[in-house]
Design a protein around this motif. Structure first.
Motif: not given
Length: 408
Positions: A214-215, A273-279, A313-323
């Motif tokens: 989120s940050l 898995l249904a919440d991945l689209e929102e992520l 894991i997807m959330q953290e991986a995308l956060t790493n890509a964002l940062r």
């Protein structure tokens, strides 16, 4: 020397000993009143003393097994010194030996075991030998009664050893049962502590995932809004709206996690898995382009634990890509096999921070994968950084969606 007893246990032991003494004491049992030489009857106070000692040993058997065993031996010695016959209250010795084995220290237990054999020998010698020696007729000698005397000693010793040994054995069984109960209690406490620690570790990992992601989104949106505020106010307004939505979602997640910390039973809905689209929408809203490939769309719904692991894991991986990424396209792929699920996130890395082994993000992803029996790999390939996770699927529930390939 003294064990800790509850008030109810202490009162019960004292009252039981008093009742036994009142019932079997020579004061109340007239058959134990001895005849004096003059033919008159009177109370034999030596017998009363023995009965008091035996009752006291019985009352102290749980409070202090060592003291109870000592008093019982003193009573037996006094009884033999005065030449008294067996008394009904002598059965208190069985209770003392039981308590010695059940509640005594290792040294007291050894003394109790020795008392079984020494007591049996003493009883056999006192009763049989004394009866024969004092009962010899003038024409008889010891040689005349040696054979029957030996037989009676052996039988009396065996009977005494059996009775005393049985009491001691029952005490050992009681001690074993108490030890088993205590072991089960300690095991339950240890399991509860381990479960609590695992719960807190999981919550801490979730907290890290929620707050870090989120940050990262909020920072990216805030930077974009700052640059676009003057030239494109509508873009800045949209960025601020995304910031508000992301912050509110993170606050709700944090509140849920804190509630779980206060009440371990309070389990809220977990991401699926249904919440991945929102992520994906949140990451796109932060200005990162995603290429998502799902091959194929799963015919079955993975277990909840697997879905939660994939989401985090997807959330953290995308956060790493964002940062740590350079802002270019991030490739995301999900491959659903009947036996396993493979997740891969690849992006161009602007720095080497993403592969820092001391970072909590990679550690958390590796732990998430390990918890569901999966494997985790993070590596640099040229200028790209990729995260690959493979998770076995052992339990599935059928759903009706057809198998298709989706490319976004």
């Amino acid at each position: 020397m003294l064990r800790t007893l509850t008030r109810k246990q202490l009162i019960f032991d004292v009252v039981a000993a008093l009742v036994v003494w009142l019932i079997f004491s020579p004061v109340s049992l007239y058959p134990l009143v001895w005849e004096a030489g003059s033919g008159a009857t009177e109370i034999d106070w030596s017998a009363v003393t023995v009965s008091i000692l035996m009752a006291a040993a019985l009352g102290l058997r749980r409070l202090s097994p060592a003291l109870a065993l000592t008093i019982a031996w003193v009573g037996a010695i006094v009884q033999m010194l005065f030449g008294l016959p067996p008394m009904a209250i002598n059965f208190a010795i069985f209770g003392v030996l039981y308590a010695t084995a059940a509640y005594g220290s290792p040294r007291v237990r050894r003394l109790g075991l020795v008392s079984v054999f020494v007591g049996a020998t003493t009883i056999a010698g006192y009763l049989v030998v004394g009866a024969y020696v004092y009962g010899l007729e003038g024409s008889q000698t010891l040689n005349d009664v040696l054979a029957p005397l030996t037989l009676m000693v052996a039988l009396t010793w065996a009977a005494s050893a059996f009775g005393l040994g049985l009491s001691y054995t029952l005490g050992v069984l009681k001690r074993t049962r108490l030890a088993a109960i205590e072991t089960e209690r300690q095991a339950s406490v240890a399991e509860a502590l381990a479960a609590s620690e695992q719960q807190r570790t999981r919550i801490a990992r979730d907290m890290h995932d929620v707050v870090a992601h989120s940050l990262a989104v909020v920072i990216a949106q805030a930077d974009g809004a700052r640059y676009a505020a003057a030239a494109h106010p509508e873009v800045a307004a949209e960025a601020l709206a995304t910031i508000g939505q992301t912050a509110r979602s993170a606050l709700a997640d944090v509140r849920l996690l804190l509630t779980q910390l206060r009440h371990s039973q309070a389990e809220g809905p977990q991401p699926t898995l249904a919440d991945l689209e929102e992520l994906y929408a949140q990451v796109r809203g932060a200005g990162v382009e995603l290429r998502i490939n799902v091959d194929p769309t799963p015919r079955v719904e993975p277990p909840a634990s697997v879905q939660l692991a994939i989401y985090r894991i997807m959330q953290e991986a995308l956060t790493n890509a964002l940062r740590h990424g350079d802002g270019s396209v991030v490739d995301v792929s999900l491959a659903f096999d009947p036996r396993e699920i493979t997740l891969r996130v690849r992006n161009a890395a602007a720095t080497d921070d993403a592969t820092n082994p001391g970072g909590h993000g990679l550690i958390g992803m590796r732990e998430r994968a390990a918890l569901v029996g999966g494997t985790f790999e993070a590596e640099h390939r040229g200028s790209d950084f990729s995260v690959t996770v493979t998770i076995p699927v052992t339990e599935v529930v059928s759903v009706t969606e057809p198998s298709t390939q989706e490319s976004v």
